[in-house]
Design a protein around this motif. Structure first.
Motif, mmCIF file in Angstrom:
data_model
loop_
_atom_site.group_PDB
_atom_site.id
_atom_site.type_symbol
_atom_site.label_atom_id
_atom_site.label_comp_id
_atom_site.label_asym_id
_atom_site.label_seq_id
_atom_site.Cartn_x
_atom_site.Cartn_y
_atom_site.Cartn_z
ATOM 1 N N ASN A 47 -4.587 -5.844 1.821
ATOM 2 C CA ASN A 47 -4.226 -4.751 0.909
ATOM 3 C C ASN A 47 -5.104 -3.543 1.230
ATOM 4 O O ASN A 47 -6.317 -3.595 1.077
ATOM 5 C CB ASN A 47 -4.438 -5.199 -0.547
ATOM 6 C CG ASN A 47 -3.984 -4.154 -1.554
ATOM 7 O OD1 ASN A 47 -3.861 -2.970 -1.221
ATOM 8 N ND2 ASN A 47 -3.729 -4.577 -2.780
ATOM 9 N N ILE A 48 -4.482 -2.442 1.667
ATOM 10 C CA ILE A 48 -5.252 -1.258 2.066
ATOM 11 C C ILE A 48 -5.127 -0.110 1.067
ATOM 12 O O ILE A 48 -5.527 1.020 1.361
ATOM 13 C CB ILE A 48 -4.831 -0.752 3.458
ATOM 14 C CG1 ILE A 48 -3.345 -0.378 3.463
ATOM 15 C CG2 ILE A 48 -5.165 -1.765 4.527
ATOM 16 C CD1 ILE A 48 -2.903 0.325 4.733
ATOM 17 N N SER A 49 -4.601 -0.386 -0.113
ATOM 18 C CA SER A 49 -4.325 0.697 -1.071
ATOM 19 C C SER A 49 -5.566 1.530 -1.397
ATOM 20 O O SER A 49 -5.476 2.749 -1.579
ATOM 21 C CB SER A 49 -3.724 0.126 -2.358
ATOM 22 O OG SER A 49 -4.581 -0.846 -2.937
ATOM 23 N N ALA A 50 -6.741 0.895 -1.434
ATOM 24 C CA ALA A 50 -7.963 1.623 -1.806
ATOM 25 C C ALA A 50 -8.413 2.607 -0.731
ATOM 26 O O ALA A 50 -9.121 3.574 -1.018
ATOM 27 C CB ALA A 50 -9.091 0.636 -2.093
ATOM 28 N N VAL A 51 -7.984 2.380 0.530
ATOM 29 C CA VAL A 51 -8.442 3.252 1.625
ATOM 30 C C VAL A 51 -7.290 3.885 2.395
ATOM 31 O O VAL A 51 -7.514 4.561 3.405
ATOM 32 C CB VAL A 51 -9.343 2.460 2.622
ATOM 33 C CG1 VAL A 51 -10.633 2.019 1.957
ATOM 34 C CG2 VAL A 51 -8.594 1.263 3.201
ATOM 35 N N GLN A 52 -6.070 3.685 1.917
ATOM 36 C CA GLN A 52 -4.908 4.148 2.678
ATOM 37 C C GLN A 52 -4.962 5.634 3.016
ATOM 38 O O GLN A 52 -4.627 6.045 4.127
ATOM 39 C CB GLN A 52 -3.622 3.841 1.916
ATOM 40 C CG GLN A 52 -2.361 4.110 2.733
ATOM 41 C CD GLN A 52 -1.292 3.077 2.471
ATOM 42 O OE1 GLN A 52 -1.205 2.522 1.395
ATOM 43 N NE2 GLN A 52 -0.455 2.825 3.461
ATOM 44 N N ALA A 53 -5.405 6.449 2.073
ATOM 45 C CA ALA A 53 -5.460 7.897 2.299
ATOM 46 C C ALA A 53 -6.451 8.272 3.397
ATOM 47 O O ALA A 53 -6.306 9.315 4.048
ATOM 48 C CB ALA A 53 -5.834 8.609 0.997
ATOM 49 N N GLN A 54 -7.456 7.410 3.603
ATOM 50 C CA GLN A 54 -8.467 7.702 4.629
ATOM 51 C C GLN A 54 -8.046 7.237 6.021
ATOM 52 O O GLN A 54 -8.583 7.706 7.022
ATOM 53 C CB GLN A 54 -9.791 7.000 4.282
ATOM 54 C CG GLN A 54 -10.374 7.386 2.939
ATOM 55 C CD GLN A 54 -11.551 6.471 2.588
ATOM 56 O OE1 GLN A 54 -12.486 6.320 3.365
ATOM 57 N NE2 GLN A 54 -11.501 5.846 1.431
ATOM 58 N N LEU A 55 -7.075 6.311 6.060
ATOM 59 C CA LEU A 55 -6.674 5.724 7.341
ATOM 60 C C LEU A 55 -5.676 6.623 8.059
ATOM 61 O O LEU A 55 -4.466 6.380 8.079
ATOM 62 C CB LEU A 55 -6.108 4.322 7.115
ATOM 63 C CG LEU A 55 -7.146 3.270 6.690
ATOM 64 C CD1 LEU A 55 -6.481 1.991 6.239
ATOM 65 C CD2 LEU A 55 -8.131 2.998 7.824
ATOM 66 N N ARG A 56 -6.213 7.690 8.653
ATOM 67 C CA ARG A 56 -5.420 8.649 9.422
ATOM 68 C C ARG A 56 -6.051 8.786 10.811
ATOM 69 O O ARG A 56 -7.264 8.755 10.950
ATOM 70 C CB ARG A 56 -5.415 10.019 8.734
ATOM 71 C CG ARG A 56 -4.767 10.018 7.350
ATOM 72 C CD ARG A 56 -3.244 9.908 7.462
ATOM 73 N NE ARG A 56 -2.582 9.919 6.154
ATOM 74 C CZ ARG A 56 -2.224 8.831 5.492
ATOM 75 N NH1 ARG A 56 -2.495 7.645 6.005
ATOM 76 N NH2 ARG A 56 -1.596 8.914 4.338
#
Length: 382
Positions: A47-56
């Protein structure tokens, strides 16, 4: 929550997959646009919801037992998964700039920065505390790790180790021999280093490969080493193989020694080895139930291009893009449920008990234990 969560929450995202990485319980896929899709145990990185915005602009992903670390294009690092194993602090986060490479032990990470220094974090019992050797960690070129220790190759070919002394973190006895080191491989509690002259130096827990004295005279012109949990297998430049360590986990290859000629590549489960020969056939040895016995599929193992392994099963990618599996069924050895989908496969990755295949069109097919990422139905179309 068991060992994993299903992946239906992110159904439809697995498209244009560039690379798939795995820890023991979850998969993480880097897409062509630099974003990430994950599935498997939600507490181990599924589950990457907590860091999804950073994973670019993700360039590379590395994994411990139950956490992931992604290197972004700007050289920063984003981590997610089991927080008690990850153990990252704001102080460490601030040091993670211009990261070139990340390596992982069972519960700790180590990053090489652009200036050749190293930053470590995670569980101290797995080598996250490098304070005793920090002054020696200069001009680091390569890192290797397994269970509870790290080994760093410096620009001058010397080696610095840290972590559990019984797992190879203490290399004092062989330090004088660790010169001109080219490559390092590890079992769960021992290291083996290939020197520039093709010889090998090993250290760590003796029964698990730390003592190679019985085969030392055969370890000449070594170009590659692979490992099970407790044994090593070295490929020589002439295509022959030398093994040592726990005989029940692949350290004794005497039964297939006459077949191990013109070996191109070796892959390993926890307790068995599989070798691809130059003619595309495969030879296996070690624990039979963990993939050491491939007799049931031997006739289909032709034109094999790549091998991948879970802890108890192998998957062979053939030249025509199809896949053959064997070993422990619950660990991915049985792919019959997805066999009709395994066409045009480019790459295979594995958790402890599941496989994931990237197809030519960039989609992914997973099989094995669903609690370890074997069910990708939730992310299949992402």
């Amino acid at each position: 929550a068991g060992c994993g969560a299903e992946s239906s929450e992110v159904d439809g995202q697995l498209k244009k997959v560039k690379e798939v990485r795995a820890n023991d319980y979850a998969f993480a896929a880097i897409l062509a646009d630099g974003t990430v899709v994950a599935w498997g145990d939600q507490y181990a990185g599924g589950n990457i919801s907590a860091v999804q915005a950073q994973l670019r602009n993700v360039q590379q992903i590395q994994a411990t037992h139950s956490a992931f670390a992604a290197i972004l294009a700007d050289g920063s690092v984003v981590t997610w998964g089991d927080l008690c194993h990850r153990g990252i602090s704001p102080e460490i986060q601030d040091q993670l700039r211009n990261v070139q490479q990340v390596q992982a032990s069972y519960l700790a990470f180590a990053a090489i920065l652009a200036d050749g220094s190293v930053v470590t974090w995670g569980n101290p019992e797995s080598g996250s505390d490098s304070s005793q050797v920090q002054d020696r960690l200069k001009n680091v070129q390569q890192l290797q790790a397994k269970s509870a220790a790290f080994a760093a190759i410096l620009a001058d070919g010397s080696v610095v180790t840290w972590g559990d002394p019984d797992s190879g973190g203490g290399s004092e006895e062989v330090r004088d021999r660790l010169r001109n080191v080219r490559l390092i491989q590890a079992t769960c509690s021992a290291f083996a280093a290939i020197l520039e002259d093709g010889s090998v130096v090993s250290w760590g827990f003796s029964p698990h490969g730390g003592d190679s004295s019985a085969v030392q005279d055969q370890l000449r012109n070594v170009w590659q080493i692979q490992s099970t949990k407790h044994a090593f297998a070295a490929i020589l430049t002439d295509g022959l193989v030398v093994t040592w360590g726990d005989p029940l986990q692949g350290g004794d290859s005497s039964e297939v020694h006459h077949q191990l000629k013109n070996v191109q590549q070796i892959q390993a489960t926890e307790k068995a080895f599989a070798a691809i020969l130059s003619d595309g056939s495969v030879v296996t040895w070690g624990n039979a139930s963990s993939g050491g016995d491939s007799s049931a599929v031997q006739e289909r193992l032709r034109n094999v291009q790549q091998l991948q392994a879970t802890e108890g099963a192998f998957a062979a990618l053939l030249a025509d893009g199809s896949v053959v599996t064997w070993g422990w069924p619950e660990a991915g050895g049985d792919s019959s449920s997805v066999q009709d989908q395994l066409r045009g496969v480019l790459q295979i990755q594995a958790t402890d008990c599941a496989f994931a295949a990237i197809l030519k069109e960039g989609s992914v097919v997973a099989w094995g234990n669903p609690l370890w990422g074997g069910d990708d139905s939730q992310v299949r179309d992402q």
